[in-house]
Design a protein around this motif. Structure first.
Motif, PDB file in Angstrom:
ATOM      1  N   LEU A  79      -1.221  -3.121  -8.055  1.00 59.84           N
ATOM      2  CA  LEU A  79      -0.891  -4.621  -7.672  1.00 59.84           C
ATOM      3  C   LEU A  79       0.516  -4.714  -7.445  1.00 59.84           C
ATOM      4  O   LEU A  79       1.000  -5.912  -6.333  1.00 59.84           O
ATOM      5  N   LEU A 135       2.477  -5.945  -3.809  1.00 60.78           N
ATOM      6  CA  LEU A 135       2.406  -6.589  -3.504  1.00 60.78           C
ATOM      7  C   LEU A 135       3.093  -8.290  -4.116  1.00 60.78           C
ATOM      8  O   LEU A 135       3.351  -8.955  -3.454  1.00 60.78           O
ATOM      9  N   SER A 186       7.010  -8.204  -3.557  1.00 64.72           N
ATOM     10  CA  SER A 186       8.111  -7.590  -1.518  1.00 64.72           C
ATOM     11  C   SER A 186       7.760  -6.927  -1.469  1.00 64.72           C
ATOM     12  O   SER A 186       8.963  -6.781  -0.561  1.00 64.72           O
ATOM     13  N   LEU A 237       6.016  -5.147   0.874  1.00 63.09           N
ATOM     14  CA  LEU A 237       4.741  -5.294   1.881  1.00 63.09           C
ATOM     15  C   LEU A 237       5.407  -6.727   2.913  1.00 63.09           C
ATOM     16  O   LEU A 237       5.655  -7.472   2.093  1.00 63.09           O
ATOM     17  N   PRO A 288       5.277   1.436  -3.175  1.00 62.43           N
ATOM     18  CA  PRO A 288       3.522   1.931  -3.316  1.00 62.43           C
ATOM     19  C   PRO A 288       3.094   2.599  -2.392  1.00 62.43           C
ATOM     20  O   PRO A 288       1.934   3.430  -2.295  1.00 62.43           O
ATOM     21  N   LYS A 297      -0.317  -3.196   5.780  1.00 62.43           N
ATOM     22  CA  LYS A 297       0.028  -3.657   4.112  1.00 62.43           C
ATOM     23  C   LYS A 297      -1.417  -4.594   4.291  1.00 62.43           C
ATOM     24  O   LYS A 297      -2.068  -4.460   3.171  1.00 62.43           O
ATOM     25  N   SER A 298      -2.130  -4.848   5.143  1.00 61.68           N
ATOM     26  CA  SER A 298      -3.779  -5.644   5.299  1.00 61.68           C
ATOM     27  C   SER A 298      -4.328  -4.049   5.484  1.00 61.68           C
ATOM     28  O   SER A 298      -5.163  -5.072   3.975  1.00 61.68           O
ATOM     29  N   TYR A 311      -3.264  -1.803   2.291  1.00 65.43           N
ATOM     30  CA  TYR A 311      -3.253  -1.504   1.306  1.00 65.43           C
ATOM     31  C   TYR A 311      -4.007  -2.511   0.379  1.00 65.43           C
ATOM     32  O   TYR A 311      -4.553  -2.612  -0.329  1.00 65.43           O
ATOM     33  N   ILE A 312      -4.335  -3.827   0.761  1.00 70.30           N
ATOM     34  CA  ILE A 312      -4.677  -5.002   0.095  1.00 70.30           C
ATOM     35  C   ILE A 312      -6.736  -4.224   0.528  1.00 70.30           C
ATOM     36  O   ILE A 312      -6.996  -4.903  -0.356  1.00 70.30           O
ATOM     37  N   VAL A 346      -6.462  -2.137  -2.787  1.00 66.00           N
ATOM     38  CA  VAL A 346      -6.420  -2.501  -3.589  1.00 66.00           C
ATOM     39  C   VAL A 346      -8.297  -3.212  -3.828  1.00 66.00           C
ATOM     40  O   VAL A 346      -8.066  -2.949  -5.264  1.00 66.00           O
TER      41      VAL A 346
END
Length: 742
Positions: A78, A81, A84, A86, A117, A179-180, A182-183, A186
């Motif tokens: 986590l 995210l 900052s 990303l 990351p 980034k999307s 990576y979410i 997670v």
């Protein structure tokens, strides 16, 4: 359900990991002149972070309890995210050094921009695999097949970048998309944690005998073998990337292909079913190693398609053999994280050797043939009979005596060829090295003998002048290998960058002020400078790319010349009258500004230059960031009223005209091109090379004056923008569309 969730999670983490590698490297290229060393240094960073991630996984699995592991790892996942990191971006205000190697600056930028990351994603493969191995799933006893699934994700990420993301999306859009992704990763990691939170560890019930058996296998001989088997493919991958991108542009495609084959080798050898026979590959490996050595020992420049195929095939087979040996020696699941840790150590050593040590120690790209020798040594023997007593002793002696004989004979032949005045040529190369290769191939069944034979062959070949002629000076920097040589006839002195000639000067004192190669007075370069002298006899001229300094001899009295050069070693060669005298004879007061031209031109006053000429090179091409919308806008600001912008686009591998025509149209500039590719045998003998040039100007008169002053009527013709050609920007480029594949 358990298997599907873990497989998809590892696939997602690996895909993200290998999407970010070419993405961040492409962000960095404009700051460092497009050199292939950017990618190689990035690879070292990625390998170091992979090692750090594997070390964290090893420590966490060994010292932390199950639920503590889960909490720590989820917090780590986590963190990017929350701080900052990303979307991915380069830190502002960081500019590379101009006097020293930018390697450590580059590593620092990578740590700040992508370090966290990347560390998280690199640690996820062993952590998730070990979590799965601790469960009671029926396949948990041998979870190494998940490593193959992870590498499939890595391959998907790599191939998606040059063929999907790079052609279709800007860098800023790529970063937001990442980034999307990576979410999503997670969320999948949270699902894995939930599935194993309440399960009991299968390894906790492992009996004492199994633990003792596992402990007895932890010997340093085994670990060192793992390191060596991981080192060779890693080093070879980076060495081949350097070889491929020395004379062609350092674009993601040419980074991705070697790395993709490297990953595919892991997929195949760790799969449950072997698709390619390991023994079959071992038998073909000696022939391929020698085939890859041919361009090196004979100094022959092969066509791009052939060179690409040969080098990638060698990498693939060597990686399959070495990684196959690793897969055959993989330990029990209790040592899974340790196994990956030592593999990562070997990969890091390979990267450090190629990217950090070799440029400092070697004056040429010696790491490539050296790692081929190491690969030959690590290869398993082929059909070697068990020998004892005197037969074994004699066989071991021949392992050294036969290669020594090969080296001595080759050295004698090479010296004899030079003594009797034979000039290097393709027939001579075939005759000279063909028999030697066959002789060396006869050693192939015994690894030590074959490796020694390859070493002897390579050592003897260093005395062969080849296409470089008599080498006076060789120097290697972050930006490549520069060589100063004399031709076999003693008529000319050459400056080579990689395998490409970037400067020629006559050794006849009466002709030493005459610009040669692409810059002759009766060629397009002469047209350009004659026009500039007539228009602005006291104007300022900027040349991006120094080479040997030949353009200085086009300068007229009263004109001033400023060179922008990124490579300090090139500057040292051009300024040294021992090697070239263009600068000392024609423009002793010329100013040389070290650093990337895009960065340094910003400091020049607006309207400073009547002529800006771009002859920068990275191998055989203009770096991409010098041919973007933002770059052209910068050049326009620095041009004086009526000034012209010149591109020297002679290139074996790229068709630059469509991109430059689109840029000129976008910037509302007039554009013309000169194709001076027909050169008579007499002109070639006198040192002239075929060349192509493009000129841009704000008004039609500058183009008209150029055509009027041309030594060849009709040479300069307008260029029309091709319909559908997209304008390159700092955020978008697509070199695949302009590569010449034939």
């Amino acid at each position: 359900m358990l298997l599907i969730v873990f497989t998809l999670s590892m696939f997602a983490s690996a895909t993200l990991l290998f999407l970010v590698e070419p993405m961040i490297a492409k962000m960095l290229l404009p700051l460092l002149g497009g050199t292939p060393a950017v990618w190689n240094t990035c690879m070292v960073f990625f390998q170091i972070m992979l090692l750090a991630g594997y070390f964290y996984a090893y420590v966490a699995m060994k010292w932390l309890g199950r639920r503590t592991q889960i909490v720590v790892h989820l917090t780590l996942v986590l963190l990017p995210l929350l701080v900052s990191s990303l979307p991915l971006h380069l830190p502002r205000g960081w500019e590379p050094p101009t006097q020293n190697s930018p390697v450590f600056w580059l590593l620092g930028v990578l740590v700040v921009s992508v370090g966290l990351p990347f560390f998280v994603l690199s640690s996820s493969t062993p952590v998730l695999q070990r979590w799965f191995g601790d469960t009671h799933h029926k396949q948990a006893s041998d979870p190494y097949f998940l490593y193959a699934a992870s590498n499939v994700g890595s391959l998907a990420g790599l191939m998606a970048y040059p063929f999907l993301l790079e052609p279709l999306l800007r860098l800023s859009e790529q970063s937001r998309l990442w980034k999307s992704g990576y979410i999503i990763f997670v969320l999948m990691t949270l699902a894995c944690a939930a599935l194993v939170w309440n399960s009991k560890s299968r390894l906790a019930t492992m009996n004492l005998a199994e633990a003792e058996t596992a402990a007895t296998k932890r010997i340093w001989v085994e670990r060192l073998r793992w390191i060596a088997l991981a080192f060779v493919p890693s080093s070879l991958m980076i060495g081949i990337t350097t070889a491929l991108t020395t004379d062609v542009p350092a674009i993601p495609l040419f980074w991705v292909l070697p790395l993709a084959l490297y990953l595919i080798s892991f997929i195949l050898v760790f799969a449950k079913r072997q698709l390619i026979s390991h023994d079959w590959l071992v038998r073909r490996m000696p022939f391929l190693i020698l085939a890859a050595l041919v361009p090196v020992v004979s100094q022959t420049k092969l066509p791009l398609a052939l060179l690409l195929t040969l080098y990638l095939l060698v990498l693939f087979v060597v990686a399959l053999v070495c990684h196959g040996e690793l897969a055959r020696s993989r330990p029990a699941v209790s040592r899974l994280t340790e196994f990956y840790l030592w593999i990562s150590v070997g990969g890091v050593i390979g990267g450090i050797f190629n990217s950090l040590v070799a440029p400092l120690v070697f004056h040429s790209v010696l790491e490539f043939p050296l790692v081929l020798i190491a690969a030959a040594l690590l290869r398993p023997p082929i059909d070697v009979k068990a020998l004892t007593g005197s037969a074994l002793l004699w066989a071991k002696r021949k392992d050294w005596l036969l290669p020594l004989a090969l080296g001595i004979v080759m050295l004698a032949v090479i010296i004899g060829v030079g003594h009797f005045g034979f000039k290097p040529s393709r027939p001579l190369n075939i005759l000279l090295f063909g028999y030697a290769m066959l002789w060396c191939l006869s050693f192939g069944k015994r690894p030590v003998r074959f490796a020694a034979g390859v070493a002897a062959l390579f050592f003897a070949s260093t005395f062969y002048p080849g296409s470089f002629g008599h080498i006076l000076h060789a120097e290697r920097s972050f930006y490549g290998v520069s060589r100063v040589t004399n031709d076999p006839d003693g008529k000319f002195r050459y400056l080579f960058h990689g395998g490409t000639i970037h400067g020629i000067q006559s050794l006849d004192d009466t002709k030493s002020r005459e610009p040669l190669a692409y810059f002759t007075r009766n060629g397009p370069a002469g047209d350009i400078f004659r026009t500039e002298q007539a228009r602005l006899p006291h104007g300022n001229i900027a040349v991006v790319g120094l080479g040997a300094g030949a353009m200085a001899c086009h300068l007229a009295p009263g004109q001033t010349l400023t060179y922008y050069e990124i490579d300090p070693s090139v500057t040292g060669i051009a300024e040294n009258p021992k090697y070239f005298t263009f600068l000392s004879q024609c423009a002793p007061n010329a100013k040389i500004i070290l650093g990337d031209a895009r960065l340094k031109l910003r400091d020049a006053p607006d309207g400073q230059y009547g002529l800006i000429s771009l002859d920068a090179f990275s191998g055989d091409t203009i770096p991409m960031h010098l041919v973007t919308r933002e770059a052209v806008e910068l050049y326009k600001r620095k041009l004086a009223p009526g000034g012209v912008l010149v591109f020297q686009i002679s290139n074996l591998y790229l068709q630059m005209s469509p991109i430059l025509a689109a840029l000129a149209d976008d910037a509302h500039l007039k554009i013309a091109t000169a194709d001076d590719t027909y050169v008579s045998p007499k002109e070639i003998e006198d040192g002239k090379f075929p060349s192509r040039w493009i000129v841009m100007a704000r008004d039609e008169k500058a183009i008209h004056d150029l055509a009027t002053n041309s030594s060849t009527p009709g040479r300069w013709v307008p260029v029309e923008r091709r319909q559908g050609t997209r304008v390159w920007t700092d955020d978008y480029s697509n070199l695949l569309s302009i590569i010449k594949w034939h």
